[in-house]
Design an enzyme around this catalytic site. Structure first.
Site, PDB file in Angstrom:
ATOM      1  N   HIS A 268      41.929  74.078  26.119  1.00  0.00           N
ATOM      2  CA  HIS A 268      41.371  72.796  25.648  1.00  0.00           C
ATOM      3  C   HIS A 268      41.172  71.369  26.871  1.00  0.00           C
ATOM      4  O   HIS A 268      41.086  70.691  26.058  1.00  0.00           O
ATOM      5  CB  HIS A 268      41.306  73.115  24.135  1.00  0.00           C
ATOM      6  CG  HIS A 268      40.084  73.021  23.495  1.00  0.00           C
ATOM      7  ND1 HIS A 268      39.247  74.201  23.126  1.00  0.00           N
ATOM      8  CD2 HIS A 268      40.789  74.634  22.826  1.00  0.00           C
ATOM      9  CE1 HIS A 268      39.145  75.086  22.468  1.00  0.00           C
ATOM     10  NE2 HIS A 268      40.419  75.198  22.007  1.00  0.00           N
TER      11      HIS A 268
ATOM     12  N   SER B 218      43.590  64.020  54.465  1.00  0.00           N
ATOM     13  CA  SER B 218      42.020  63.136  54.214  1.00  0.00           C
ATOM     14  C   SER B 218      42.616  62.457  56.267  1.00  0.00           C
ATOM     15  O   SER B 218      43.896  62.268  56.974  1.00  0.00           O
ATOM     16  CB  SER B 218      42.921  62.144  53.506  1.00  0.00           C
ATOM     17  OG  SER B 218      41.684  60.978  53.933  1.00  0.00           O
TER      18      SER B 218
ATOM     19  N   GLU C 204      41.605  75.217  47.512  1.00  0.00           N
ATOM     20  CA  GLU C 204      41.089  74.625  47.667  1.00  0.00           C
ATOM     21  C   GLU C 204      40.042  76.431  48.583  1.00  0.00           C
ATOM     22  O   GLU C 204      38.716  76.534  48.709  1.00  0.00           O
ATOM     23  CB  GLU C 204      40.328  73.773  48.554  1.00  0.00           C
ATOM     24  CG  GLU C 204      40.781  72.585  47.321  1.00  0.00           C
ATOM     25  CD  GLU C 204      40.572  70.989  49.035  1.00  0.00           C
ATOM     26  OE1 GLU C 204      41.221  70.502  47.743  1.00  0.00           O
ATOM     27  OE2 GLU C 204      41.678  71.273  49.037  1.00  0.00           O
TER      28      GLU C 204
END
Length: 460
Positions: free
Chosen positions: A188, A318, A331
């Site tokens: 969880h 970035s 990703e």
């Protein structure tokens, strides 16, 4: 020299580029379906050529196709099998129903090349005709379906299975490498009882192994091909021995166990094998999303996240924050997997397009299943080589978080019971102390009992 030549079909004359091997029907499709600039992939074109070569062999050996014509068709098709003339397959992936344009594209290109081999000019159908000779005993309805199955089977073995197996091997290697490291488990997204870091990677390997097994089981249905069914499954205009000979030749050329279907009408009516494969590819994508998401989460930081894992730095992350490195490979895996899930939705929807004797949505089914195989294969190769193999454990951080984990109070249950263990866990969290410290301070256990119960190796 003229820029165009005049080609003819049953609707009349059409201008075709002078150097094109295709003819009027392909040109009409190019003009009618200016949709995406996407085409069915080389694996599908190769499969079409395998069918045309095999059909010519069968028709020649059945004595219904002149040997000279058959041999020229076979040679032309073999050139395409070897990767030549693929630039002549120009019909958009989103095209006429069932793939008639795609079938005629193959028929016309092979006919023109065969004519050249016999000394004629491309497009001279008086020597070899796309329909009468290249497409003899065939229909779009059986050949496009069969080409889809051939391409799927070949690409599973050529690209996808090796990619999955390499990833499984790399995960098993991480399982061994990280076996001695005990970390906080999490359920969880909350702290849970400890586990071995290696066990997590072993779980991933087992999951992908199950998918691989499922794919191989579904693969058996791909080998049933109804070539010879022709338009609706009856085999009209085909020699009685044609189907058997042609399918045997396909099996010989591919080295795969293609066989006639148990029921040819079932094959003609439905694209069940492709739908099953697509469903398992979606399952693979779902699991890859889970694995890649886990690794992104566990490598988050590096200073303000979990940071238990360190990913290889493969490129700057970035355009504004110097030194930032993102989990780009993970990703990428997620994006690929999302596309595969979308592809399966398209395949399922197109599968509903089976009406009466055929499914007219076969081109988009073939395009999406083969696309899924390609991007999954390439994505998993990148994941394995550029991320997984260089993945490292941050043992100091893992130890730090494990010591702060109040869920390890679970190990005290046999000594002091659930209620007191819960009290220790709550106080540990509230006071910022370790479970061991609180349990000893309260006198619930001795130092020796605490050290034995809470020793990391004993927790797993």
């Amino acid at each position: 020299m003229s820029e165009y030549r005049i080609a003819k079909d049953t609707l009349g004359e059409v201008k075709v580029p002078a150097n094109a091997y295709y003819g009027a029907q392909t040109q009409r499709a190019v003009e009618n379906f200016q949709i995406s600039s996407l085409h069915l992939p080389g694996s599908f074109i190769r499969a079409q050529a395998i069918i045309k070569a095999s059909a010519a062999v069968a028709n020649r050996d059945c004595g219904v196709l002149d040997k000279q014509k058959a041999d020229a068709i076979i040679q032309a098709a073999e050139e395409i099998i070897d990767g030549k003339l693929h630039d002549q397959f120009v019909v958009d992936a989103y095209q006429a129903g069932a793939g008639t344009s795609q079938n005629m594209n193959a028929n016309e290109v092979i006919a023109s090349r065969a004519v050249e081999l016999l000394g004629g000019e491309k497009g001279d159908w008086s020597i070899i005709h796309p329909n009468d000779h290249v497409n003899m005993a065939q229909s779009t309805n059986d050949t496009i379906h069969v080409a889809m199955n051939i391409a799927i089977a070949e690409e599973l073995h050529r690209t996808l299975y090796p990619s999955i197996e390499k990833t499984i091997d790399a995960l098993k290697e991480k399982e061994k490498q990280f076996h001695r490291i005990v970390k906080s488990g999490r359920t969880h997204l909350q702290d849970a009882v400890p586990m071995r870091l290696g066990s997590m990677f072993g779980g991933y390997a087992g999951t992908l192994s199950q998918v691989l097994t499922s794919l191989k089981q579904a693969e058996s249905f791909v080998y049933e091909i109804g070539l010879g069914g022709n338009a609706v499954g009856t085999g009209i205009n085909a020699h009685p021995d044609y189907a058997r000979r042609a399918i045997n030749e396909i099996a010989r050329r591919t080295g795969l166990p293609f066989t006639p279907p148990s029921n040819r009408f079932t094959f003609m009516q439905n694209t069940g094998a492709a739908i099953q494969i697509s469903s398992h590819l979606k399952e693979l994508a779902i699991h890859l999303i889970k694995i890649s998401s886990d690794l992104r989460l566990l490598s988050s930081g590096p200073r303000t996240g979990i940071a238990e894992l360190t990913l290889p730095a493969v490129q700057p992350g970035s355009s504004i924050m110097p030194g930032k490195v993102n989990p780009v490979i993970l990703e990428n895996v997620y994006m690929i997997s999302a596309q595969v899930i979308g592809n399966d939705a398209c395949v399922a929807t197109a599968g509903i397009g089976s009406q009466l004797e055929i499914n007219v949505m076969m081109p988009v089914i073939a395009f999406n299943v083969l696309s899924s195989i390609t991007i999954l294969s390439n994505g998993m190769n990148g994941f394995t080589e550029r991320c997984l193999k260089g993945l490292k454990a941050n043992e100091e951080r893992i130890k730090e978080l494990l010591e702060q984990n109040s869920a390890i109070a679970t190990a005290l249950n046999p000594y002091i019971g659930y209620e007191k263990a819960a009290e220790v866990a709550k106080e540990s969290f509230r006071e910022g102390k370790t479970v061991k410290e609180v349990a000893i301070e309260k006198g619930y256990v001795t130092k020796e009992e605490a050290e034995k119960a809470l020793k990391p190796e004993n927790l797993v």
